[in-house]
Motif scaffolding. Structure first.
Motif, mmCIF file in Angstrom:
data_model
loop_
_atom_site.group_PDB
_atom_site.id
_atom_site.type_symbol
_atom_site.label_atom_id
_atom_site.label_comp_id
_atom_site.label_asym_id
_atom_site.label_seq_id
_atom_site.Cartn_x
_atom_site.Cartn_y
_atom_site.Cartn_z
ATOM 1 N N TYR A 208 -37.167 7.922 31.987
ATOM 2 C CA TYR A 208 -36.754 9.082 32.230
ATOM 3 C C TYR A 208 -36.457 9.611 33.830
ATOM 4 O O TYR A 208 -35.835 10.481 34.063
ATOM 5 C CB TYR A 208 -38.009 10.176 31.717
ATOM 6 C CG TYR A 208 -37.819 10.198 30.165
ATOM 7 C CD1 TYR A 208 -36.872 10.501 29.538
ATOM 8 C CD2 TYR A 208 -38.991 9.934 29.433
ATOM 9 C CE1 TYR A 208 -36.801 10.428 28.106
ATOM 10 C CE2 TYR A 208 -38.894 10.107 28.009
ATOM 11 C CZ TYR A 208 -37.983 10.280 27.407
ATOM 12 O OH TYR A 208 -37.992 10.294 25.855
ATOM 13 N N LYS A 209 -37.286 8.830 34.780
ATOM 14 C CA LYS A 209 -37.053 8.933 35.981
ATOM 15 C C LYS A 209 -35.724 8.663 36.539
ATOM 16 O O LYS A 209 -35.255 9.176 37.414
ATOM 17 C CB LYS A 209 -38.301 8.304 36.671
ATOM 18 C CG LYS A 209 -38.122 8.491 38.277
ATOM 19 C CD LYS A 209 -39.379 7.687 38.910
ATOM 20 C CE LYS A 209 -39.541 7.965 40.374
ATOM 21 N NZ LYS A 209 -40.786 7.528 41.117
ATOM 22 N N ALA A 210 -35.077 7.439 35.770
ATOM 23 C CA ALA A 210 -34.155 6.993 36.212
ATOM 24 C C ALA A 210 -32.748 7.918 35.722
ATOM 25 O O ALA A 210 -31.984 8.127 36.312
ATOM 26 C CB ALA A 210 -33.610 5.590 35.493
ATOM 27 N N GLY A 211 -33.061 8.554 34.410
ATOM 28 C CA GLY A 211 -32.256 9.482 33.947
ATOM 29 C C GLY A 211 -31.005 9.260 33.220
ATOM 30 O O GLY A 211 -30.718 9.932 32.313
ATOM 31 N N SER A 212 -30.377 7.907 33.351
ATOM 32 C CA SER A 212 -29.144 7.555 32.623
ATOM 33 C C SER A 212 -29.007 6.102 32.721
ATOM 34 O O SER A 212 -29.868 5.379 33.552
ATOM 35 C CB SER A 212 -27.913 8.152 33.308
ATOM 36 O OG SER A 212 -27.558 7.917 34.324
ATOM 37 N N ALA A 213 -28.166 5.486 31.732
ATOM 38 C CA ALA A 213 -27.996 4.087 31.462
ATOM 39 C C ALA A 213 -26.900 3.819 30.989
ATOM 40 O O ALA A 213 -26.257 4.489 30.106
ATOM 41 C CB ALA A 213 -29.157 3.282 31.212
ATOM 42 N N HIS A 214 -26.174 2.653 31.151
ATOM 43 C CA HIS A 214 -24.983 2.310 30.365
ATOM 44 C C HIS A 214 -25.535 1.247 29.586
ATOM 45 O O HIS A 214 -26.501 0.271 29.938
ATOM 46 C CB HIS A 214 -24.094 1.546 31.225
ATOM 47 C CG HIS A 214 -22.822 0.915 30.576
ATOM 48 N ND1 HIS A 214 -21.787 1.798 29.835
ATOM 49 C CD2 HIS A 214 -22.362 -0.375 30.469
ATOM 50 C CE1 HIS A 214 -20.974 0.996 29.560
ATOM 51 N NE2 HIS A 214 -21.182 -0.248 29.833
#
Length: 267
Positions: free
Chosen positions: A66-72
């Motif tokens: 959640y801290k990173a917010g996004s991913a591929h």
């Protein structure tokens, strides 16, 4: 739609919702990757500290995501000797009602999930446009996905996941994935307990195929972010790799002229 495509969709749903809570995803109103409420919660999240344990891995991993917010992600699914390669992006948030994920498949096919709505472009089957999945329960695949999305509550999933855990192993110095040295976590889950939160009744025959336990192999970096997940469930083998944490592409709903009302045949 072939059995391979259906199994791939179903397995993706189980993997993302039942395992690790990664489907509760969205963007904030201003287009950023986290909402204000998420920011305040992640700022208070404990910093990564050494190898995760059976007691803290779910919380630490979800806090990190959640801290990173996004991913591929890239995904390889194999069913009865047939292999399906897919890829996509996720934008993460604790509000399951605003889920966002895109998944591209061969032959120009694509699935998008935006704010709880599912859109499927099945190439010629949908005239190369997106069909918006019905929510009336008339299609068992879409019904299962819709129910899973509605239950993608992080706190509830964490409770179920911990309750289902039968064995937990951590092996440091595992594969280096996308330039990141990882620890391999092997989790054995009680199948019935893992599915206990599902609103969909799982047929006895399906439970028999799944077996008493389900094993996940999870590779995570020192930042607690997942880099690879390997799962074999009911004859469907799936490997998912995650990268571009915090910088993945935005996921948006198709525009009105990209949507068709014509339901795809055979789905």
């Amino acid at each position: 739609m072939s059995t391979l495509w259906k199994r791939a969709l179903a397995t993706t749903t189980i993997a993302l919702v039942a395992g690790f809570g990664m489907t509760a995803c969205s963007t904030g109103d201003n287009g950023s990757t986290t909402t204000k409420s998420t920011q305040s919660q992640t700022e208070q999240a404990p910093k990564a500290s050494g190898v995760m344990t059976a007691d803290d891995f779910t919380q630490r991993m979800n806090d990190a995501q959640y801290k990173a917010g996004s991913a591929h992600f890239t995904q390889s699914t194999e069913v009865s000797g047939q292999k399906l390669e897919t890829s996509g992006d996720m934008v993460l948030n604790k509000d399951a009602a605003k889920m966002r994920m895109s998944m591209s498949m061969p032959r120009g096919m694509e699935i998008r999930i935006v704010d709880g709505e599912v859109y499927m472009n099945l190439g010629q089957l949908t005239e190369n446009k997106f069909f918006k999945a019905p929510k009336d329960g008339s299609n068992p695949i879409f019904a299962q996905l819709d129910q899973s999305l509605s239950q993608a509550d992080l706190g509830k999933q964490l409770e179920v996941f911990k309750a289902a855990l039968k064995d937990f192993k951590a092996d440091e110095g595992a594969d280096t994935i996308d330039g990141v040295k990882t620890t391999k976590y092997t989790l054995t889950l009680d199948t019935k307990k893992m599915l206990a939160s599902s609103a969909t009744e799982v047929p006895a025959e399906a439970l028999k195929q799944l077996g008493d336990t389900v094993t996940y192999e999870l590779y995570a970096g020192p930042d607690d972010l997942p880099r690879r997940m390997v799962m074999n469930m009911a004859g469907t083998a799936m490997t998912m790799d995650f990268s571009q944490w915090g910088s993945a592409a935005e996921v948006t709903a198709p525009s009105a002229d990209q949507i068709t009302d014509k339901a795809p045949a055979g789905l």
